[in-house]
Each structure stands twice: as structure tokens, then as C-alpha cells.
Design a protein around this motif. Structure first.
Motif, PDB file in Angstrom:
ATOM      1  N   ALA A 120       0.828  -1.208   0.000  1.00  0.00           N
ATOM      2  CA  ALA A 120       0.000   0.000   0.000  1.00  0.00           C
ATOM      3  C   ALA A 120       0.866   1.264   0.000  1.00  0.00           C
ATOM      4  CB  ALA A 120      -0.914   0.003   1.224  1.00  0.00           C
ATOM      5  N   ASP A 121       0.311   2.305  -0.567  1.00  0.00           N
ATOM      6  CA  ASP A 121       0.872   3.665  -0.549  1.00  0.00           C
ATOM      7  C   ASP A 121       2.134   3.854  -1.392  1.00  0.00           C
ATOM      8  OD1 ASP A 121      -1.228   4.651   1.044  1.00  0.00           O
ATOM      9  OD2 ASP A 121      -0.223   3.944   2.860  1.00  0.00           O
ATOM     10  N   TYR A 122       2.339   2.936  -2.349  1.00  0.00           N
ATOM     11  CA  TYR A 122       3.421   3.065  -3.335  1.00  0.00           C
ATOM     12  C   TYR A 122       2.885   2.604  -4.683  1.00  0.00           C
ATOM     13  CZ  TYR A 122       6.854   3.660   0.380  1.00  0.00           C
ATOM     14  OH  TYR A 122       7.564   4.132   1.451  1.00  0.00           O
ATOM     15  N   HIS A 123       3.466   3.144  -5.750  1.00  0.00           N
ATOM     16  CA  HIS A 123       3.141   2.621  -7.074  1.00  0.00           C
ATOM     17  C   HIS A 123       4.432   2.348  -7.833  1.00  0.00           C
ATOM     18  CE1 HIS A 123       3.815   6.327  -9.571  1.00  0.00           C
ATOM     19  NE2 HIS A 123       3.682   6.889  -8.386  1.00  0.00           N
ATOM     20  N   ARG A 124       4.352   1.333  -8.720  1.00  0.00           N
ATOM     21  CA  ARG A 124       5.471   0.937  -9.571  1.00  0.00           C
ATOM     22  C   ARG A 124       5.604   2.010 -10.656  1.00  0.00           C
ATOM     23  NH1 ARG A 124       4.989  -4.377 -10.008  1.00  0.00           N
ATOM     24  NH2 ARG A 124       2.820  -4.041 -10.503  1.00  0.00           N
ATOM     25  N   SER A 125       6.828   2.488 -10.869  1.00  0.00           N
ATOM     26  CA  SER A 125       7.018   3.572 -11.823  1.00  0.00           C
ATOM     27  C   SER A 125       8.436   3.546 -12.386  1.00  0.00           C
ATOM     28  CB  SER A 125       6.771   4.902 -11.102  1.00  0.00           C
ATOM     29  OG  SER A 125       7.134   6.003 -11.894  1.00  0.00           O
ATOM     30  N   PHE A 126       8.566   3.857 -13.670  1.00  0.00           N
ATOM     31  CA  PHE A 126       9.891   4.048 -14.260  1.00  0.00           C
ATOM     32  C   PHE A 126      10.356   5.451 -13.866  1.00  0.00           C
ATOM     33  CE2 PHE A 126       9.021   0.447 -17.113  1.00  0.00           C
ATOM     34  CZ  PHE A 126      10.259  -0.165 -17.100  1.00  0.00           C
ATOM     35  N   CYS A 127      10.740   5.590 -12.608  1.00  0.00           N
ATOM     36  CA  CYS A 127      11.083   6.904 -12.067  1.00  0.00           C
ATOM     37  C   CYS A 127      12.529   6.991 -11.593  1.00  0.00           C
ATOM     38  CB  CYS A 127      10.123   7.292 -10.938  1.00  0.00           C
ATOM     39  SG  CYS A 127      10.220   6.210  -9.495  1.00  0.00           S
ATOM     40  N   MET A 128      13.353   6.037 -12.013  1.00  0.00           N
ATOM     41  CA  MET A 128      14.767   6.069 -11.626  1.00  0.00           C
ATOM     42  C   MET A 128      15.647   5.949 -12.854  1.00  0.00           C
ATOM     43  SD  MET A 128      16.765   3.586  -9.009  1.00  0.00           S
ATOM     44  CE  MET A 128      18.463   3.176  -9.322  1.00  0.00           C
TER      45      MET A 128
ATOM     46  N   SER B 118       6.113  -9.149 -19.036  1.00  0.00           N
ATOM     47  CA  SER B 118       5.642 -10.510 -19.310  1.00  0.00           C
ATOM     48  C   SER B 118       5.501 -11.320 -18.024  1.00  0.00           C
ATOM     49  CB  SER B 118       6.557 -11.222 -20.309  1.00  0.00           C
ATOM     50  OG  SER B 118       7.810 -11.487 -19.749  1.00  0.00           O
ATOM     51  N   HIS B 119       6.392 -11.138 -17.066  1.00  0.00           N
ATOM     52  CA  HIS B 119       6.267 -11.879 -15.813  1.00  0.00           C
ATOM     53  C   HIS B 119       5.076 -11.404 -14.991  1.00  0.00           C
ATOM     54  CE1 HIS B 119      10.089 -13.650 -16.845  1.00  0.00           C
ATOM     55  NE2 HIS B 119       9.864 -14.529 -15.890  1.00  0.00           N
ATOM     56  N   LEU B 120       4.796 -10.123 -15.026  1.00  0.00           N
ATOM     57  CA  LEU B 120       3.586  -9.634 -14.351  1.00  0.00           C
ATOM     58  C   LEU B 120       2.345 -10.266 -14.983  1.00  0.00           C
ATOM     59  CD1 LEU B 120       4.452  -5.878 -13.778  1.00  0.00           C
ATOM     60  CD2 LEU B 120       3.914  -7.551 -11.989  1.00  0.00           C
ATOM     61  N   ALA B 121       2.304 -10.301 -16.297  1.00  0.00           N
ATOM     62  CA  ALA B 121       1.159 -10.894 -16.992  1.00  0.00           C
ATOM     63  C   ALA B 121       1.024 -12.382 -16.654  1.00  0.00           C
ATOM     64  CB  ALA B 121       1.295 -10.693 -18.498  1.00  0.00           C
ATOM     65  N   GLU B 122       2.141 -13.099 -16.586  1.00  0.00           N
ATOM     66  CA  GLU B 122       2.119 -14.533 -16.283  1.00  0.00           C
ATOM     67  C   GLU B 122       1.483 -14.830 -14.929  1.00  0.00           C
ATOM     68  OE1 GLU B 122       6.005 -16.331 -16.502  1.00  0.00           O
ATOM     69  OE2 GLU B 122       6.284 -15.640 -18.562  1.00  0.00           O
ATOM     70  N   ILE B 123       1.672 -13.937 -13.979  1.00  0.00           N
ATOM     71  CA  ILE B 123       1.107 -14.176 -12.642  1.00  0.00           C
ATOM     72  C   ILE B 123      -0.208 -13.427 -12.443  1.00  0.00           C
ATOM     73  CG2 ILE B 123       3.257 -14.846 -11.530  1.00  0.00           C
ATOM     74  CD1 ILE B 123       3.558 -12.026 -10.452  1.00  0.00           C
TER      75      ILE B 123
ATOM     76  N   SER C  50      -1.032  -7.905 -14.688  1.00  0.00           N
ATOM     77  CA  SER C  50      -0.685  -6.962 -15.745  1.00  0.00           C
ATOM     78  C   SER C  50      -0.771  -5.526 -15.237  1.00  0.00           C
ATOM     79  CB  SER C  50      -1.616  -7.138 -16.948  1.00  0.00           C
ATOM     80  OG  SER C  50      -1.344  -8.369 -17.568  1.00  0.00           O
ATOM     81  N   ASP C  51       0.188  -4.728 -15.680  1.00  0.00           N
ATOM     82  CA  ASP C  51       0.269  -3.317 -15.325  1.00  0.00           C
ATOM     83  C   ASP C  51      -0.011  -2.532 -16.609  1.00  0.00           C
ATOM     84  OD1 ASP C  51       1.643  -0.690 -15.194  1.00  0.00           O
ATOM     85  OD2 ASP C  51       2.322  -1.378 -13.218  1.00  0.00           O
ATOM     86  N   PRO C  52      -1.104  -1.773 -16.669  1.00  0.00           N
ATOM     87  CA  PRO C  52      -1.463  -1.081 -17.917  1.00  0.00           C
ATOM     88  C   PRO C  52      -0.364  -0.175 -18.461  1.00  0.00           C
ATOM     89  CG  PRO C  52      -3.277  -0.956 -16.345  1.00  0.00           C
ATOM     90  CD  PRO C  52      -2.113  -1.557 -15.617  1.00  0.00           C
ATOM     91  N   ASP C  53       0.342   0.547 -17.606  1.00  0.00           N
ATOM     92  CA  ASP C  53       1.418   1.421 -18.088  1.00  0.00           C
ATOM     93  C   ASP C  53       2.563   0.593 -18.674  1.00  0.00           C
ATOM     94  OD1 ASP C  53       0.028   3.690 -17.347  1.00  0.00           O
ATOM     95  OD2 ASP C  53       1.280   4.146 -15.603  1.00  0.00           O
ATOM     96  N   LEU C  54       2.939  -0.494 -18.009  1.00  0.00           N
ATOM     97  CA  LEU C  54       4.015  -1.337 -18.532  1.00  0.00           C
ATOM     98  C   LEU C  54       3.596  -2.023 -19.825  1.00  0.00           C
ATOM     99  CD1 LEU C  54       5.417  -0.777 -15.817  1.00  0.00           C
ATOM    100  CD2 LEU C  54       6.149  -3.140 -15.841  1.00  0.00           C
ATOM    101  N   ASP C  55       2.337  -2.442 -19.903  1.00  0.00           N
ATOM    102  CA  ASP C  55       1.848  -3.065 -21.130  1.00  0.00           C
ATOM    103  C   ASP C  55       1.909  -2.064 -22.293  1.00  0.00           C
ATOM    104  OD1 ASP C  55       1.392  -5.368 -19.666  1.00  0.00           O
ATOM    105  OD2 ASP C  55      -0.766  -5.007 -19.460  1.00  0.00           O
ATOM    106  N   TRP C  56       1.498  -0.821 -22.041  1.00  0.00           N
ATOM    107  CA  TRP C  56       1.546   0.222 -23.073  1.00  0.00           C
ATOM    108  C   TRP C  56       2.991   0.473 -23.481  1.00  0.00           C
ATOM    109  CZ3 TRP C  56       3.890   4.784 -24.110  1.00  0.00           C
ATOM    110  CH2 TRP C  56       3.388   5.523 -25.186  1.00  0.00           C
ATOM    111  N   LEU C  57       3.876   0.601 -22.482  1.00  0.00           N
ATOM    112  CA  LEU C  57       5.287   0.841 -22.777  1.00  0.00           C
ATOM    113  C   LEU C  57       5.889  -0.294 -23.602  1.00  0.00           C
ATOM    114  CD1 LEU C  57       6.515   2.332 -19.396  1.00  0.00           C
ATOM    115  CD2 LEU C  57       6.662   3.458 -21.637  1.00  0.00           C
ATOM    116  N   ALA C  58       5.567  -1.537 -23.257  1.00  0.00           N
ATOM    117  CA  ALA C  58       6.105  -2.674 -24.002  1.00  0.00           C
ATOM    118  C   ALA C  58       5.660  -2.628 -25.463  1.00  0.00           C
ATOM    119  CB  ALA C  58       5.688  -3.992 -23.347  1.00  0.00           C
ATOM    120  N   ARG C  59       4.376  -2.326 -25.702  1.00  0.00           N
ATOM    121  CA  ARG C  59       3.882  -2.217 -27.087  1.00  0.00           C
ATOM    122  C   ARG C  59       4.584  -1.068 -27.822  1.00  0.00           C
ATOM    123  NH1 ARG C  59      -0.945  -3.044 -24.402  1.00  0.00           N
ATOM    124  NH2 ARG C  59      -1.505  -0.838 -24.583  1.00  0.00           N
ATOM    125  N   ARG C  60       4.713   0.063 -27.167  1.00  0.00           N
ATOM    126  CA  ARG C  60       5.308   1.242 -27.803  1.00  0.00           C
ATOM    127  C   ARG C  60       6.790   1.021 -28.092  1.00  0.00           C
ATOM    128  NH1 ARG C  60       5.765   4.641 -31.405  1.00  0.00           N
ATOM    129  NH2 ARG C  60       6.505   6.714 -30.861  1.00  0.00           N
TER     130      ARG C  60
END
Length: 176
Positions: A28-36, A152-157, A160-170
Motif C-alpha cells: 500500500a501507498d506506493y506505485h510501480r514507476s519508471f522513475c529512476m 511478461s512476468h507480471l502478466a504470467e502471474i 498486468s500493469d497497464p502502463d508497462l503493457d503500453w510501454l512494451a507495445r510502444r
């Protein structure tokens, strides 16, 4: 007492230590982000890549895996994780509560971003993230590999993370 580690990025697919058990869990109170900005593993100082971090956000939730460290491997695992995750001091090591799918809870070693660190870059637009990830390469390989493996590992379990899925497609489209 079991030592738990919360995985939300590369620890999902490359923990690097003996895992006795894996449990889907939420922090709780954190989100996964490409912020580093990654200047070691997935980029260089001249051309930084991006890696995921947990960015504090009240009310947010990050789904990932709680990884139980094999009994007797706690000290070795902590040494390994500190060498891997604290390479540039952009992450802070914290013991944070995670909630398992079955409702149980545990304290887990968790690496979160230090928003005051020079490598912090929260708030980048997804397109800017895609452009950076598409071209960066570091000591552990292409930034694209990091993104694709994590998505892909998130999807397997089933996480799925919508932002990561979008980034992977892009990023795949950019590579064409």
C-alpha cells in the motif's frame, strides 16, 4: 521467522537468491514507476536508461510478489540485495507491510526510490519513457529486455500493469 522480500520489477524474474515460496502480494501507498534513471545496470551516465522503483503515493497500491528467502540464507540474501539494489543509493531499504492474496500479512524488505536522489525522475510522460527505454543499454543489458521481462512476468502471474503493457507495445514499435 521467514524473511520476505517484495518484488515488483526485476526481482520477479531474476531474484538472484534462493526463494522458498512466492506469494502474490500488495504493497500500500506506493506505485510501480519508471522513475529512476539507470546509470549502471540498464544505462550509462552518458545515456541513462530507466528502471522501475516504488514511488510513494498515498492511497496507491502496487501488486507484486512476496518472496520468502530460503531458511539459513537470510544474511547472504540481504548482502546480495544491498550490493545489487543500493549500488548508487537511489533506493532506500525499508521493512514494509505487504498483504497476501489470502489476506495474510508480512513485513518485507522493500526497495523504494529516494525522491531527493539525483537519479529520481518521477512524472515523465509515458512516451518519453518509451523513447529512453528503446535506446538505453547498461552493464546488465538493454533497457528493453528489463521492460519486456517485467511486463511478461507480471502478466504470467495475472498482475498486468497497464502502463508497462503500453510501454512494451510502444517500445516494440519503436524498435521496428
Amino acid at each position: 521467522m521467514t524473511m520476505w522480500v517484495f518484488g515488483y520489477g526485476s526481482l520477479l524474474w531474476n531474484p538472484g537468491f534462493d526463494v522458498a515460496r512466492r506469494e502474490v502480494a500488495v504493497l500500500a501507498d506506493y506505485h510501480r514507476s519508471f522513475c529512476m534513471r539507470s546509470i549502471h545496470h540498464r544505462g550509462t551516465e552518458a545515456e541513462p536508461g530507466l528502471v522501475l522503483a516504488l514511488d510513494a503515493a498515498p492511497g496507491a497500491r502496487c501488486a507484486g510478489l512476496a518472496l520468502a528467502v530460503a531458511e539459513g540464507q537470510e544474511d547472504r540474501t540481504l548482502d546480495y540485495l544491498r550490493e545489487r539494489e543500493l549500488i548508487s543509493s537511489a533506493y532506500l531499504e525499508k521493512m514494509l507491510p505487504v498483504r497476501f492474496q489470502d489476506g495474510g500479512t508480512a513485513e518485507a524488505v522493500t526497495y523504494v526510490i529516494d525522491p531527493d536522489h539525483v537519479q529520481y525522475c518521477g512524472g515523465l510522460a509515458l512516451e518519453e519513457q518509451a523513447q529512453i527505454i528503446a535506446r538505453a543499454v547498461g552493464g546488465r543489458g538493454p533497457n528493453t529486455e528489463y521492460l519486456f521481462n517485467t511486463a511478461s512476468h507480471l502478466a504470467e502471474i495475472g498482475l498486468s500493469d497497464p502502463d508497462l503493457d503500453w510501454l512494451a507495445r510502444r517500445v516494440r514499435a519503436l524498435a521496428v
